[in-house]
Scaffold this motif. Structure first.
Motif, PDB file in Angstrom:
ATOM      1  N   ILE A   3     -28.287   9.365  38.719  1.00 19.74           N
ATOM      2  CA  ILE A   3     -27.282   9.065  39.523  1.00 19.74           C
ATOM      3  C   ILE A   3     -26.402  10.474  39.614  1.00 19.74           C
ATOM      4  O   ILE A   3     -25.760  10.918  38.728  1.00 19.74           O
ATOM      5  N   GLY A   4     -26.297  10.986  40.852  1.00 14.50           N
ATOM      6  CA  GLY A   4     -25.567  12.034  40.711  1.00 14.50           C
ATOM      7  C   GLY A   4     -24.001  12.056  41.452  1.00 14.50           C
ATOM      8  O   GLY A   4     -23.984  10.878  42.521  1.00 14.50           O
ATOM      9  N   ALA A 204     -31.928  10.674  47.114  1.00 19.12           N
ATOM     10  CA  ALA A 204     -31.406   9.823  48.107  1.00 19.12           C
ATOM     11  C   ALA A 204     -30.173  10.186  48.182  1.00 19.12           C
ATOM     12  O   ALA A 204     -29.446  10.481  46.996  1.00 19.12           O
ATOM     13  N   GLN A 205     -29.226   9.972  49.217  1.00 22.37           N
ATOM     14  CA  GLN A 205     -28.056  10.063  49.350  1.00 22.37           C
ATOM     15  C   GLN A 205     -27.187   9.048  50.185  1.00 22.37           C
ATOM     16  O   GLN A 205     -27.953   8.627  51.067  1.00 22.37           O
ATOM     17  N   ASP A 249     -26.111  -2.344  45.054  1.00 23.53           N
ATOM     18  CA  ASP A 249     -27.209  -2.953  45.744  1.00 23.53           C
ATOM     19  C   ASP A 249     -28.053  -1.649  46.547  1.00 23.53           C
ATOM     20  O   ASP A 249     -29.279  -1.618  46.640  1.00 23.53           O
ATOM     21  N   ALA A 250     -27.319  -0.490  46.917  1.00 27.28           N
ATOM     22  CA  ALA A 250     -27.967   0.575  47.684  1.00 27.28           C
ATOM     23  C   ALA A 250     -28.620   1.178  46.356  1.00 27.28           C
ATOM     24  O   ALA A 250     -29.864   1.756  46.680  1.00 27.28           O
ATOM     25  N   VAL A 251     -28.274   1.410  45.210  1.00 23.49           N
ATOM     26  CA  VAL A 251     -28.832   1.949  44.328  1.00 23.49           C
ATOM     27  C   VAL A 251     -30.060   1.245  43.765  1.00 23.49           C
ATOM     28  O   VAL A 251     -31.302   1.784  43.568  1.00 23.49           O
ATOM     29  N   GLU A 261     -33.616   9.937  42.031  1.00 23.23           N
ATOM     30  CA  GLU A 261     -32.257  10.162  41.944  1.00 23.23           C
ATOM     31  C   GLU A 261     -31.496   9.546  43.286  1.00 23.23           C
ATOM     32  O   GLU A 261     -32.047   9.727  44.268  1.00 23.23           O
ATOM     33  N   VAL A 262     -29.876   9.130  42.915  1.00 24.58           N
ATOM     34  CA  VAL A 262     -29.331   8.818  43.951  1.00 24.58           C
ATOM     35  C   VAL A 262     -28.104   9.817  43.765  1.00 24.58           C
ATOM     36  O   VAL A 262     -27.382   9.754  42.915  1.00 24.58           O
ATOM     37  N   MET A 263     -27.535  10.470  44.993  1.00 25.77           N
ATOM     38  CA  MET A 263     -26.300  10.984  45.056  1.00 25.77           C
ATOM     39  C   MET A 263     -25.316  10.205  45.657  1.00 25.77           C
ATOM     40  O   MET A 263     -25.713   9.864  46.907  1.00 25.77           O
TER      41      MET A 263
END
Length: 281
Positions: A3-4, A204-205, A249-251, A261-263
């Motif tokens: 996670i960023g 993903a962002q 939920d999005a993560v 990774e999710v930013m």
């Protein structure tokens, strides 16, 4: 999954606080967007400062508008930052779509995709230590990562996503989970088509704001001003996630789609959001 944190652009002076808090927390990456004709910090310079104030977290352009920049100088700047951070640079690249940015840089908006492809051929050659060409020698320093820093490409159209397989290491998708899955599969399909080993790294962002109402309203106003030129600012602002359950939920949804990774991109200036997001995760 990593996670960023995507950093706000409204006040460059606050970014050191954001970076230090994120470096001390569970976050993997600091991201910073790019525009020319706008009141935002220049990302390579800003990330160089933030990298010097942190010890482990990666620094990522999200995305750098490469066609606006001189190619040889960009190669040197990216290699320098990668070398001096011990390989912590992630170079997210895109073409942009603002006519004023391109006019200010003296670049034809209509040829930006072709220019990026030409730039990548030169960048990869220079980062490998080869001469620039036409009697001009190599441009150093050598990056920490052989062949250059990790390169991600952002975009939505097939021609843009194809660059992931042709020139890059991964795909940066600024899309909701309901839309991102198809984009991920397109990137993976091109990767196989080009005979690349393994799979592209998928990042993903999602836009978030977490805190009191004033933090959320400030984030919405800043995001709306940034995206007014698209004609879709209202819709984009409405998609901002502002509750812990929405963000979790999005993560989870991105993890289910196979994102690496999710930013979590923040537009509100309050650096306490770093701690709130850390607690949430």
């Amino acid at each position: 999954m990593n996670i960023g944190i995507g950093l706000p652009i409204g006040d460059p002076a606050t970014l050191l606080t954001w970076a230090r808090r994120a470096d001390a927390g569970p976050f993997s990456t600091l991201g910073l967007l790019d525009r020319l004709v706008y009141d935002n910090p220049e990302p390579l310079m800003a990330l160089a400062v933030l990298a010097g104030a942190t010890s482990r977290i990666r620094v990522q352009t999200e995305v750098l508008l490469a066609p606006l920049r001189d190619t040889a100088l960009l190669a040197k700047q990216a290699a320098t930052l990668d070398r001096m951070t011990g390989g912590r640079l992630v170079l997210g690249l895109g073409v942009g779509g603002r006519d004023d940015d391109h006019r200010a840089a003296g670049v034809d908006l209509r040829s930006r995709g072709r220019r990026l492809d030409e730039q990548m051929a030169v960048l990869r050659r220079l980062w490998s230590g080869e001469p620039y060409g036409d009697g001009v020698g190599p441009i150093g320093p050598a990056p920490a990562r052989p062949g250059g820093p990790e390169v991600l490409f952002g975009g939505f159209k097939p021609a843009a996503i194809e660059r992931v397989a042709r020139w890059g290491d991964g795909f940066l998708a600024a899309a909701s989970p309901s839309w991102a899955g198809g984009l991920f599969e397109t990137a993976r399909g091109f990767w196989k088509e080009y005979g690349r080993d393994g799979e592209p790294r998928i990042v993903a962002q999602v836009n978030v704001a977490l805190g009191p109402d004033e933090v959320i309203q400030q984030a919405r106003a800043t995001m709306h001003a940034y995206y007014t030129f698209t004609g879709m600012a209202d819709r984009m602002v409405a998609s901002m996630l502002t509750t812990p359950s929405e963000i979790r939920d999005a993560v989870t949804a991105f993890a289910d789609l196979g994102a690496d990774e999710v930013m979590l991109y923040c537009y509100g200036l309050d650096p306490a959001q770093v701690d709130r997001l850390a607690d949430l995760l």
